[in-house]
Design a protein around this motif. Structure first.
Motif, PDB file in Angstrom:
ATOM      1  N   LEU A 193       0.056  -1.333  -0.160  1.00  7.86           N
ATOM      2  CA  LEU A 193      -0.227  -0.086  -0.049  1.00  7.86           C
ATOM      3  C   LEU A 193       0.998   1.434   0.104  1.00  7.86           C
ATOM      4  O   LEU A 193       0.365   2.704  -1.229  1.00  7.86           O
ATOM      5  N   VAL A 194       1.869   1.215   0.948  1.00  3.05           N
ATOM      6  CA  VAL A 194       2.296   2.634   0.825  1.00  3.05           C
ATOM      7  C   VAL A 194       3.593   2.989  -0.664  1.00  3.05           C
ATOM      8  O   VAL A 194       3.828   3.963  -0.820  1.00  3.05           O
ATOM      9  N   LEU A 195       3.772   1.231  -1.424  1.00  2.00           N
ATOM     10  CA  LEU A 195       4.373   1.829  -2.176  1.00  2.00           C
ATOM     11  C   LEU A 195       3.181   1.770  -2.949  1.00  2.00           C
ATOM     12  O   LEU A 195       4.565   3.129  -4.458  1.00  2.00           O
ATOM     13  N   GLU A 196       2.990   1.397  -4.167  1.00  2.97           N
ATOM     14  CA  GLU A 196       1.940   1.313  -4.597  1.00  2.97           C
ATOM     15  C   GLU A 196       1.349   2.338  -4.893  1.00  2.97           C
ATOM     16  O   GLU A 196       0.994   3.379  -5.621  1.00  2.97           O
ATOM     17  N   ARG A 197       1.389   3.618  -3.414  1.00  2.00           N
ATOM     18  CA  ARG A 197       0.144   5.019  -3.007  1.00  2.00           C
ATOM     19  C   ARG A 197       1.110   5.973  -4.231  1.00  2.00           C
ATOM     20  O   ARG A 197       0.865   6.814  -5.068  1.00  2.00           O
ATOM     21  N   THR A 198       2.584   6.097  -3.612  1.00  2.00           N
ATOM     22  CA  THR A 198       4.001   6.410  -3.868  1.00  2.00           C
ATOM     23  C   THR A 198       4.635   6.283  -5.115  1.00  2.00           C
ATOM     24  O   THR A 198       3.903   8.028  -5.848  1.00  2.00           O
ATOM     25  N   ALA A 199       3.883   4.767  -5.409  1.00  2.00           N
ATOM     26  CA  ALA A 199       3.961   5.431  -7.464  1.00  2.00           C
ATOM     27  C   ALA A 199       2.782   5.516  -7.667  1.00  2.00           C
ATOM     28  O   ALA A 199       2.898   5.811  -9.317  1.00  2.00           O
ATOM     29  N   ALA A 200       1.559   5.667  -7.967  1.00  2.00           N
ATOM     30  CA  ALA A 200       0.479   6.332  -7.971  1.00  2.00           C
ATOM     31  C   ALA A 200       0.951   7.792  -8.329  1.00  2.00           C
ATOM     32  O   ALA A 200       0.521   8.384  -9.224  1.00  2.00           O
ATOM     33  N   GLN A 253     -11.778  -1.348 -12.602  1.00  2.00           N
ATOM     34  CA  GLN A 253     -12.540  -0.451 -12.423  1.00  2.00           C
ATOM     35  C   GLN A 253     -12.172   0.089 -11.736  1.00  2.00           C
ATOM     36  O   GLN A 253     -11.080   1.971 -12.232  1.00  2.00           O
ATOM     37  N   GLN A 254     -11.415  -0.423 -10.488  1.00  2.00           N
ATOM     38  CA  GLN A 254     -10.287   0.298  -9.686  1.00  2.00           C
ATOM     39  C   GLN A 254      -9.025   0.365  -9.972  1.00  2.00           C
ATOM     40  O   GLN A 254      -8.336   2.012 -10.093  1.00  2.00           O
ATOM     41  N   HIS A 255      -8.363  -0.721 -11.343  1.00  2.00           N
ATOM     42  CA  HIS A 255      -7.881   0.576 -11.987  1.00  2.00           C
ATOM     43  C   HIS A 255      -8.007   1.483 -12.686  1.00  2.00           C
ATOM     44  O   HIS A 255      -7.173   2.045 -13.014  1.00  2.00           O
ATOM     45  N   LYS A 256      -9.262   1.722 -13.524  1.00  2.00           N
ATOM     46  CA  LYS A 256      -9.412   2.753 -14.380  1.00  2.00           C
ATOM     47  C   LYS A 256      -9.220   3.530 -13.502  1.00  2.00           C
ATOM     48  O   LYS A 256      -9.158   5.089 -13.931  1.00  2.00           O
ATOM     49  N   ASN A 257     -10.069   4.304 -12.388  1.00  2.00           N
ATOM     50  CA  ASN A 257      -9.724   5.065 -11.649  1.00  2.00           C
ATOM     51  C   ASN A 257      -8.707   5.646 -11.193  1.00  2.00           C
ATOM     52  O   ASN A 257      -8.785   6.988 -10.858  1.00  2.00           O
ATOM     53  N   ILE A 258      -7.701   4.239 -11.621  1.00  2.00           N
ATOM     54  CA  ILE A 258      -5.982   5.387 -10.863  1.00  2.00           C
ATOM     55  C   ILE A 258      -5.500   5.468 -12.499  1.00  2.00           C
ATOM     56  O   ILE A 258      -4.858   6.454 -12.390  1.00  2.00           O
ATOM     57  N   ILE A 259      -5.547   4.712 -13.870  1.00  2.00           N
ATOM     58  CA  ILE A 259      -5.498   5.827 -14.751  1.00  2.00           C
ATOM     59  C   ILE A 259      -6.258   7.009 -15.085  1.00  2.00           C
ATOM     60  O   ILE A 259      -5.291   7.996 -15.558  1.00  2.00           O
ATOM     61  N   GLY A 312      -2.989   8.350  -5.692  1.00  2.00           N
ATOM     62  CA  GLY A 312      -2.752   7.677  -5.011  1.00  2.00           C
ATOM     63  C   GLY A 312      -3.740   7.284  -3.595  1.00  2.00           C
ATOM     64  O   GLY A 312      -4.265   5.711  -3.035  1.00  2.00           O
ATOM     65  N   ALA A 313      -5.132   8.464  -3.803  1.00  2.00           N
ATOM     66  CA  ALA A 313      -6.168   7.517  -3.031  1.00  2.00           C
ATOM     67  C   ALA A 313      -6.179   6.380  -3.877  1.00  2.00           C
ATOM     68  O   ALA A 313      -7.055   5.563  -3.032  1.00  2.00           O
ATOM     69  N   SER A 314      -6.617   6.206  -4.786  1.00  4.56           N
ATOM     70  CA  SER A 314      -7.675   5.277  -5.636  1.00  4.56           C
ATOM     71  C   SER A 314      -6.566   4.333  -6.165  1.00  4.56           C
ATOM     72  O   SER A 314      -7.191   2.892  -5.417  1.00  4.56           O
ATOM     73  N   ALA A 315      -5.732   4.269  -5.325  1.00  2.00           N
ATOM     74  CA  ALA A 315      -4.358   3.144  -5.279  1.00  2.00           C
ATOM     75  C   ALA A 315      -4.251   2.672  -3.732  1.00  2.00           C
ATOM     76  O   ALA A 315      -4.599   1.105  -4.394  1.00  2.00           O
ATOM     77  N   GLU A 316      -4.487   3.229  -2.655  1.00  2.00           N
ATOM     78  CA  GLU A 316      -4.768   2.567  -1.146  1.00  2.00           C
ATOM     79  C   GLU A 316      -6.208   1.481  -1.629  1.00  2.00           C
ATOM     80  O   GLU A 316      -5.818   1.545  -0.948  1.00  2.00           O
ATOM     81  N   ALA A 317      -7.584   2.468  -2.423  1.00  2.00           N
ATOM     82  CA  ALA A 317      -8.747   1.529  -2.300  1.00  2.00           C
ATOM     83  C   ALA A 317      -8.522   0.314  -2.405  1.00  2.00           C
ATOM     84  O   ALA A 317      -8.665  -0.546  -2.693  1.00  2.00           O
ATOM     85  N   HIS A 318      -7.386   0.612  -3.853  1.00  2.00           N
ATOM     86  CA  HIS A 318      -7.371  -0.651  -4.899  1.00  2.00           C
ATOM     87  C   HIS A 318      -7.009  -2.061  -3.628  1.00  2.00           C
ATOM     88  O   HIS A 318      -7.188  -3.245  -3.936  1.00  2.00           O
ATOM     89  N   LEU A 319      -5.497  -1.475  -2.923  1.00  2.00           N
ATOM     90  CA  LEU A 319      -4.864  -2.236  -1.884  1.00  2.00           C
ATOM     91  C   LEU A 319      -5.929  -2.845  -1.108  1.00  2.00           C
ATOM     92  O   LEU A 319      -5.959  -4.780  -0.139  1.00  2.00           O
ATOM     93  N   GLN A 320      -6.362  -2.267  -0.526  1.00  2.00           N
ATOM     94  CA  GLN A 320      -7.300  -1.887   0.399  1.00  2.00           C
ATOM     95  C   GLN A 320      -8.368  -3.405   0.127  1.00  2.00           C
ATOM     96  O   GLN A 320      -8.281  -4.362   1.241  1.00  2.00           O
ATOM     97  N   THR A 321      -8.905  -2.608  -1.105  1.00  2.00           N
ATOM     98  CA  THR A 321      -9.687  -4.531  -1.486  1.00  2.00           C
ATOM     99  C   THR A 321      -9.339  -5.434  -1.713  1.00  2.00           C
ATOM    100  O   THR A 321      -9.692  -6.406  -1.721  1.00  2.00           O
TER     101      THR A 321
END
Length: 216
Positions: free
Chosen positions: A89-96, A178-184, A196-205
Motif C-alpha cells: 500500500l505504501v509503495l503503490e500509493r507513492t508509485a501512483a 474498475q479500480q484500475h480505471k480510477n487509477i488511470i 494515491g487515494a485510488s491506489a490505496e483503495a485498490h490495495l485495501q480491497t
C-alpha cells in the motif's frame, strides 16, 4: 526470458530462473514439496543445478528446508499477508502519485491497454494474474524513480508466496478493472492526490479479498 538468454547463464543460474518462473506461474504452489528429481523432470533439468537453485531460493526466503521433508515452498501466515499488503500500500500509493506527475501519454495508453486485456480474460485466471502484474509494473516504470522500482522488486518474492490468484471470477475482475480505471484516470489528469487515494483503495480491497479467500 528467452531460451537464447538462458543459454548464456550457468546451469545453476538457468535452473534458478526456470524454477523461480515456474513458482511465479503457479506450476508449483506455496506449501508444495520440491523434490529434486521431480523438479528436474518437470523442468527438463539435471539434479545438480536444481539442488543449487533450491539453495538460492532458500536464501531468497521463497523455499524453506524442513526436517525429514526437504525443500518446501513457504506459505505466508495471515499476519505476514497483512504486513505484505501494508508495505504494498505504501509503495503503490507513492508509485501512483509519482506516475501522476511523470507518466507520458504512451505509458498511460499502455496502462489502459493492459487493463482492457484483463477485463476480457475472465476464463483464464493465470493470464489475468500475469496481466495484473504487468499493470502494476507499468505504474512503477512510469514513476521515473529507479529506487522505488527496486523497492517494488524486493516485494516480488513475497508476492509469489500468496498462493493462487484471486482473479478467478468475473465479478472480481470487474471490480479490479474498475479500480484500475480510477487509477488511470487520476494519472491521466495529473491528479496526484486522487491517484494515491485510488491506489490505496485498490490495495485495501485486494487485502480484504485475499483474507476472505484464506478463510475459505
Amino acid at each position: 526470458m528467452t531460451d537464447t538468454s538462458l543459454q548464456d547463464l550457468s546451469q545453476g543460474e538457468t535452473a534458478y530462473r526456470k524454477l523461480h518462473q515456474a513458482i511465479r506461474d503457479g506450476l508449483f504452489q506455496p506449501g508444495d514439496r520440491l523434490r529434486e528429481a521431480d523438479v528436474a523432470q518437470r523442468l527438463s533439468l539435471s539434479r545438480t543445478p536444481v539442488r543449487e537453485a533450491l539453495r538460492k531460493l532458500e536464501a531468497d526466503g521463497i523455499v524453506e528446508h524442513r526436517a525429514r521433508i526437504g525443500a518446501v515452498i513457504r506459505k505466508l501466515e495471515r499476519t505476514e499477508v497483512v504486513e505484505l499488503y501494508e508495505m504494498r500500500l505504501v509503495l503503490e500509493r507513492t508509485a501512483a502519485e509519482m506516475a501522476a506527475k511523470h507518466a507520458s501519454d504512451a505509458e498511460i495508453d499502455e496502462l489502459e491497454e493492459v487493463n482492457n486485456k484483463i477485463e476480457v480474460t475472465v476464463d483464464d485466471p493465470a493470464t489475468a494474474a500475469a496481466l495484473n502484474q504487468d499493470f502494476h509494473r507499468c505504474i512503477y516504470l512510469a514513476t521515473r524513480n529507479r529506487f522505488l522500482l527496486e523497492s517494488a522488486r524486493a516485494l516480488n518474492n513475497a508476492l509469489m508466496l500468496l498462493g493462487p490468484t484471486t482473479l478467478a471470477d468475473a465479478e472480481r475482475i470487474k471490480t479490479v478493472c474498475q479500480q484500475h480505471k480510477n487509477i488511470i484516470d487520476a494519472i491521466r489528469a495529473g491528479d496526484v492526490e486522487a491517484a494515491g487515494a485510488s491506489a490505496e483503495a485498490h490495495l485495501q480491497t485486494s487485502l480484504r479479498h485475499r483474507l476472505k479467500v484464506m478463510r475459505t
